[in-house]
Design a protein around this motif. Structure first.
Motif, PDB file in Angstrom:
ATOM      1  N   ILE A   1       0.332  -0.960  -0.037  1.00 29.08           N
ATOM      2  CA  ILE A   1      -0.134   0.674  -0.011  1.00 29.08           C
ATOM      3  C   ILE A   1       1.103   1.111  -0.169  1.00 29.08           C
ATOM      4  O   ILE A   1       2.344   1.017  -0.046  1.00 29.08           O
ATOM      5  N   PRO A   2       0.215   2.472  -0.263  1.00 29.18           N
ATOM      6  CA  PRO A   2       0.705   3.585  -0.200  1.00 29.18           C
ATOM      7  C   PRO A   2       1.446   3.855   1.450  1.00 29.18           C
ATOM      8  O   PRO A   2       0.772   4.042   1.685  1.00 29.18           O
ATOM      9  N   LYS A   3       3.000   4.654   1.412  1.00 31.80           N
ATOM     10  CA  LYS A   3       3.609   4.921   2.381  1.00 31.80           C
ATOM     11  C   LYS A   3       2.427   6.125   2.646  1.00 31.80           C
ATOM     12  O   LYS A   3       2.120   7.315   2.135  1.00 31.80           O
TER      13      LYS A   3
ATOM     14  N   SER B   1      -5.301  -0.920  -7.986  1.00 32.30           N
ATOM     15  CA  SER B   1      -3.859  -0.754  -7.480  1.00 32.30           C
ATOM     16  C   SER B   1      -3.951   0.682  -8.738  1.00 32.30           C
ATOM     17  O   SER B   1      -4.000   0.449 -10.125  1.00 32.30           O
ATOM     18  N   LEU B   2      -2.478   0.286  -8.507  1.00 31.59           N
ATOM     19  CA  LEU B   2      -1.111   1.015  -9.341  1.00 31.59           C
ATOM     20  C   LEU B   2      -0.264  -0.020 -10.031  1.00 31.59           C
ATOM     21  O   LEU B   2       0.568   0.355  -8.858  1.00 31.59           O
ATOM     22  N   CYS B   3       0.516   0.107 -11.329  1.00 28.37           N
ATOM     23  CA  CYS B   3       1.584  -0.810 -11.199  1.00 28.37           C
ATOM     24  C   CYS B   3       2.323  -0.386 -11.413  1.00 28.37           C
ATOM     25  O   CYS B   3       2.431   0.732 -12.339  1.00 28.37           O
TER      26      CYS B   3
ATOM     27  N   ILE C   1      -2.220  11.637   3.620  1.00 31.35           N
ATOM     28  CA  ILE C   1      -1.056  12.692   2.656  1.00 31.35           C
ATOM     29  C   ILE C   1      -0.185  11.057   2.735  1.00 31.35           C
ATOM     30  O   ILE C   1      -0.181  10.225   3.625  1.00 31.35           O
ATOM     31  N   GLU C   2      -0.410  10.390   1.497  1.00 28.89           N
ATOM     32  CA  GLU C   2       0.466   9.160   0.986  1.00 28.89           C
ATOM     33  C   GLU C   2       1.137   9.550  -0.576  1.00 28.89           C
ATOM     34  O   GLU C   2       1.297  10.348  -0.820  1.00 28.89           O
ATOM     35  N   GLU C   3       2.217   8.816   0.049  1.00 29.97           N
ATOM     36  CA  GLU C   3       3.038   8.235  -1.600  1.00 29.97           C
ATOM     37  C   GLU C   3       2.180   8.651  -2.429  1.00 29.97           C
ATOM     38  O   GLU C   3       1.480   7.745  -2.817  1.00 29.97           O
ATOM     39  N   TYR C   4       2.942   9.439  -3.610  1.00 27.27           N
ATOM     40  CA  TYR C   4       2.209   9.711  -4.693  1.00 27.27           C
ATOM     41  C   TYR C   4       3.045   8.370  -5.858  1.00 27.27           C
ATOM     42  O   TYR C   4       3.944   8.231  -6.161  1.00 27.27           O
ATOM     43  N   VAL C   5       2.116   7.224  -5.567  1.00 31.54           N
ATOM     44  CA  VAL C   5       3.148   6.366  -6.611  1.00 31.54           C
ATOM     45  C   VAL C   5       2.676   6.558  -8.097  1.00 31.54           C
ATOM     46  O   VAL C   5       1.445   6.405  -9.184  1.00 31.54           O
TER      47      VAL C   5
ATOM     48  N   VAL D   1       3.579  13.188  -3.086  1.00 33.80           N
ATOM     49  CA  VAL D   1       2.658  12.905  -2.353  1.00 33.80           C
ATOM     50  C   VAL D   1       1.216  12.920  -3.035  1.00 33.80           C
ATOM     51  O   VAL D   1       0.940  13.840  -3.484  1.00 33.80           O
ATOM     52  N   MET D   2       0.082  12.290  -2.769  1.00 38.81           N
ATOM     53  CA  MET D   2      -0.910  12.571  -2.968  1.00 38.81           C
ATOM     54  C   MET D   2      -2.099  12.756  -1.699  1.00 38.81           C
ATOM     55  O   MET D   2      -2.043  12.222  -0.422  1.00 38.81           O
ATOM     56  N   VAL D   3      -2.595  13.914  -1.467  1.00 38.43           N
ATOM     57  CA  VAL D   3      -3.639  14.149  -0.316  1.00 38.43           C
ATOM     58  C   VAL D   3      -4.731  14.413  -0.559  1.00 38.43           C
ATOM     59  O   VAL D   3      -5.540  14.931  -1.373  1.00 38.43           O
ATOM     60  N   LYS D   4      -5.565  12.881   0.667  1.00 34.52           N
ATOM     61  CA  LYS D   4      -7.136  13.296   0.070  1.00 34.52           C
ATOM     62  C   LYS D   4      -7.773  13.809   1.692  1.00 34.52           C
ATOM     63  O   LYS D   4      -6.961  14.068   2.820  1.00 34.52           O
ATOM     64  N   PHE D   5      -9.276  13.771   0.722  1.00 32.80           N
ATOM     65  CA  PHE D   5     -10.003  14.334   2.289  1.00 32.80           C
ATOM     66  C   PHE D   5     -11.181  13.029   2.575  1.00 32.80           C
ATOM     67  O   PHE D   5     -11.167  11.993   2.010  1.00 32.80           O
TER      68      PHE D   5
ATOM     69  N   ARG E   1     -15.524  10.949  -2.565  1.00 31.01           N
ATOM     70  CA  ARG E   1     -16.197  12.364  -3.013  1.00 31.01           C
ATOM     71  C   ARG E   1     -16.073  12.362  -4.155  1.00 31.01           C
ATOM     72  O   ARG E   1     -15.523  13.332  -5.296  1.00 31.01           O
ATOM     73  N   GLY E   2     -15.399  10.507  -4.700  1.00 27.93           N
ATOM     74  CA  GLY E   2     -14.944  11.075  -6.191  1.00 27.93           C
ATOM     75  C   GLY E   2     -13.540  11.716  -6.559  1.00 27.93           C
ATOM     76  O   GLY E   2     -12.869  11.654  -7.410  1.00 27.93           O
ATOM     77  N   GLY E   3     -13.016  11.817  -5.071  1.00 30.03           N
ATOM     78  CA  GLY E   3     -11.651  12.167  -5.742  1.00 30.03           C
ATOM     79  C   GLY E   3     -11.951  13.777  -5.878  1.00 30.03           C
ATOM     80  O   GLY E   3     -10.821  14.137  -5.934  1.00 30.03           O
ATOM     81  N   ARG E   4     -12.318  14.688  -6.272  1.00 33.31           N
ATOM     82  CA  ARG E   4     -12.975  15.772  -6.017  1.00 33.31           C
ATOM     83  C   ARG E   4     -12.192  16.298  -4.663  1.00 33.31           C
ATOM     84  O   ARG E   4     -12.260  16.234  -3.793  1.00 33.31           O
ATOM     85  N   GLY E   5     -11.269  17.898  -4.980  1.00 29.88           N
ATOM     86  CA  GLY E   5     -10.562  18.274  -3.971  1.00 29.88           C
ATOM     87  C   GLY E   5      -8.930  17.663  -3.828  1.00 29.88           C
ATOM     88  O   GLY E   5      -8.424  17.923  -3.224  1.00 29.88           O
ATOM     89  N   TYR E   6      -9.376  16.409  -4.311  1.00 31.47           N
ATOM     90  CA  TYR E   6      -7.348  16.055  -3.896  1.00 31.47           C
ATOM     91  C   TYR E   6      -6.666  16.099  -4.983  1.00 31.47           C
ATOM     92  O   TYR E   6      -7.040  16.759  -5.819  1.00 31.47           O
ATOM     93  N   PHE E   7      -4.963  16.648  -4.401  1.00 29.88           N
ATOM     94  CA  PHE E   7      -4.361  16.582  -5.413  1.00 29.88           C
ATOM     95  C   PHE E   7      -3.050  16.142  -5.274  1.00 29.88           C
ATOM     96  O   PHE E   7      -2.529  15.807  -4.028  1.00 29.88           O
TER      97      PHE E   7
HETATM   98  P1  ATP Z   1     -14.069   6.038  -5.432  1.00 32.60           P
HETATM   99  O1  ATP Z   1     -14.959   6.801  -5.506  1.00 32.60           O
HETATM  100  O2  ATP Z   1     -13.480   5.053  -6.448  1.00 32.60           O
HETATM  101  O3  ATP Z   1     -14.166   5.205  -3.921  1.00 32.60           O
HETATM  102  P2  ATP Z   1     -11.657   8.429  -4.134  1.00 32.60           P
HETATM  103  O4  ATP Z   1     -12.266   9.628  -3.539  1.00 32.60           O
HETATM  104  O5  ATP Z   1     -12.242   7.078  -2.752  1.00 32.60           O
HETATM  105  O6  ATP Z   1     -13.010   7.716  -5.058  1.00 32.60           O
HETATM  106  P3  ATP Z   1      -9.566   7.097  -4.761  1.00 32.60           P
HETATM  107  O7  ATP Z   1     -10.372   6.111  -5.509  1.00 32.60           O
HETATM  108  O8  ATP Z   1      -8.763   7.218  -3.318  1.00 32.60           O
HETATM  109  O9  ATP Z   1     -10.503   8.357  -4.436  1.00 32.60           O
HETATM  110  O10 ATP Z   1      -8.416   8.304  -5.577  1.00 32.60           O
HETATM  111  C1  ATP Z   1      -8.853   8.417  -7.420  1.00 32.60           C
HETATM  112  C2  ATP Z   1      -7.739   8.678  -7.676  1.00 32.60           C
HETATM  113  O11 ATP Z   1      -6.885   9.310  -7.704  1.00 32.60           O
HETATM  114  C3  ATP Z   1      -7.600   7.470  -8.171  1.00 32.60           C
HETATM  115  O12 ATP Z   1      -8.183   6.625  -9.052  1.00 32.60           O
HETATM  116  C4  ATP Z   1      -5.908   7.496  -8.547  1.00 32.60           C
HETATM  117  O13 ATP Z   1      -5.752   8.131 -10.094  1.00 32.60           O
HETATM  118  C5  ATP Z   1      -5.644   9.130  -8.352  1.00 32.60           C
HETATM  119  N1  ATP Z   1      -4.438   8.008  -6.812  1.00 32.60           N
HETATM  120  C6  ATP Z   1      -5.033   7.971  -5.885  1.00 32.60           C
HETATM  121  N2  ATP Z   1      -4.013   6.933  -4.919  1.00 32.60           N
HETATM  122  C7  ATP Z   1      -3.083   7.606  -5.571  1.00 32.60           C
HETATM  123  C8  ATP Z   1      -1.316   7.239  -5.224  1.00 32.60           C
HETATM  124  N3  ATP Z   1      -1.047   7.000  -3.842  1.00 32.60           N
HETATM  125  N4  ATP Z   1      -0.849   7.549  -5.930  1.00 32.60           N
HETATM  126  C9  ATP Z   1      -1.296   7.619  -6.759  1.00 32.60           C
HETATM  127  N5  ATP Z   1      -2.612   8.464  -7.519  1.00 32.60           N
HETATM  128  C10 ATP Z   1      -3.569   7.875  -6.827  1.00 32.60           C
END
Ligand code: ATP
Length: 345
Positions: free
Chosen positions: A123-125, A282-284, A182-186, A137-141, A145-151
């Motif tokens: 899994i990402p660090k 996953s990301l390969c 906050i996790e490793e950008y893969v 890194v990838m920043v998530k909330f 939310r379909g990835g909205r606001g992630y950066f």
């Molecule tokens: P979902 O609606 O699919 O549950 P979510 O809001 O939980 O979406 P994620 O699926 O976690 O969001 O991430 C959205 C997108 O961000 C992924 O499809 C991928 O393209 C990118 N992403 C997520 N995590 C990483 C990561 N660690 N490194 C690189 N890209 C990432």
């Protein structure tokens, strides 16, 4: 009494209902009047249960109607969102395909990490906070939310600059910021792997693989790099669709191993574990390691890429097989063996 397979008209309901019909079940769809069209036009539902708004599906009168028709609900992402996870766990007393107790494990990032990491999957660090950022890194909330606001970002300064920009645009709130993950950008190629675990056969099956088609990132990559810099656009990762893909064959042992490990760990953590469909996103990477950044503990939206079967699901019997039909086959077998309690909760 005859069982009716039911779900909410959204997400993956077309193949869930069609698959049930192909296995000889009667079907019903829960929908609002204005969203009923696809289910009428594709003819996948025998009955329509109308609600004024989707949040009404948890109401007692709807539950009673479902019990009266001997319903088995197939929960998908939209069903859980509309019904509410707390209701699914406590107050929604209609038999449901799969293990409803595992749904919280995909909804809460810490539990998800515990299950995925505990299974021995890559899994990402995870970073403890913005001060630790030392590379991409990838920043998530919180919340799906379909990835909205992630950066993506790569320094402490960039983190705070982007946070301020998103707050100014109203995309993020102060509360979101305190919960930033906050996790490793893969850097890698996306494979969302759809599995089915049959408790009756004690077998993990590979049903299909998709990749995501996300806005704006998938459009942005069509802009030449020098123009991307000029345009100064912040990418978003909002899912808009999916492509079917196949993975190079030498990676299949890894793919099966990941599914087997997760199923084994889930049995330990949240008995009876992962019943029926689940998905590993996953990301390969360039070392051919599949790094799992997300899981679905129920049918995932990417299964829509194989409503008429995938290259993998077809290998089992030679017949086209959707995830929805696979679910219906398991319910049918359980009824024949008088073991329905093994596949519902
Ligand atoms: P979902 O609606 O699919 O549950 P979510 O809001 O939980 O979406 P994620 O699926 O976690 O969001 O991430 C959205 C997108 O961000 C992924 O499809 C991928 O393209 C990118 N992403 C997520 N995590 C990483 C990561 N660690 N490194 C690189 N890209 C990432």
């Amino acid at each position: 009494d005859e069982v009716t397979i039911v779900t909410v008209g959204s997400h993956t309901s077309l193949h869930i209902l069609k698959g049930a019909k192909l296995e000889g079940f009667s079907t019903a769809v829960i929908t609002t009047k204005d969203r009923a069209i696809p289910y009428k036009r594709f003819g996948v539902a025998d009955k329509f249960i109308y609600v004024d708004q989707f949040s009404d599906i948890s109401k007692e009168e709807i539950q009673q109607q479902l019990r009266d028709m001997n319903a088995i609900i197939v929960p998908h992402g939209s069903f859980i969102a509309y019904c509410g996870l707390d209701n699914v766990e406590d107050t929604f007393k209609v038999p449901m395909f799969g293990n409803r107790a595992i749904l919280r494990w995909e909804a809460e990032r810490d539990l998800e990490g515990q299950l995925l990491g505990g299974s021995g999957l890559r899994i990402p660090k995870k970073y403890g906070g913005p001060d630790e950022i030392d590379g991409p890194v990838m920043v998530k909330f919180p919340g799906a939310r379909g990835g909205r606001g992630y950066f993506p970002c790569s320094s402490v300064e960039e983190f705070w600059r982007k946070i301020d920009e998103f707050k100014a645009k109203g995309v993020l709130t102060e509360d979101d910021v305190s919960k930033a993950h906050i996790e490793e950008y893969v850097v890698g190629a996306n494979y969302c792997i759809h599995y089915f675990y049959s408790p009756l056969k004690d077998q993990v099956e590979l049903m299909g693989i998709d990749r995501r088609y996300e806005s704006s990132i998938d459009g942005l990559v069509r802009v030449p790099a020098k123009d991307q810099l000029e345009l100064d656009i912040d990418p978003s990762y909002v899912i808009t669709g999916n492509f079917p893909v196949v993975i190079r064959e030498s990676l299949l042992p890894q793919v099966f191993d990941m599914g087997d490990k997760l199923v084994a760990k889930a049995k330990e953590e949240v008995n009876p574990g992962m019943l029926g469909p689940f998905c590993l996103q996953s990301l390969c990477n360039e070392n051919l390691e599949l790094v799992v950044f997300e899981m679905s503990a129920r049918v995932d939206g990417g299964t829509n890429t194989f409503m008429n079967g995938s290259p993998y699901s077809c290998l089992y019997t030679g017949e086209p097989l959707s995830m929805g039909q696979r679910i219906a086959k398991e319910i049918k077998l359980a009824l024949e063996l008088d073991m329905i309690d093994k596949v519902i909760s």
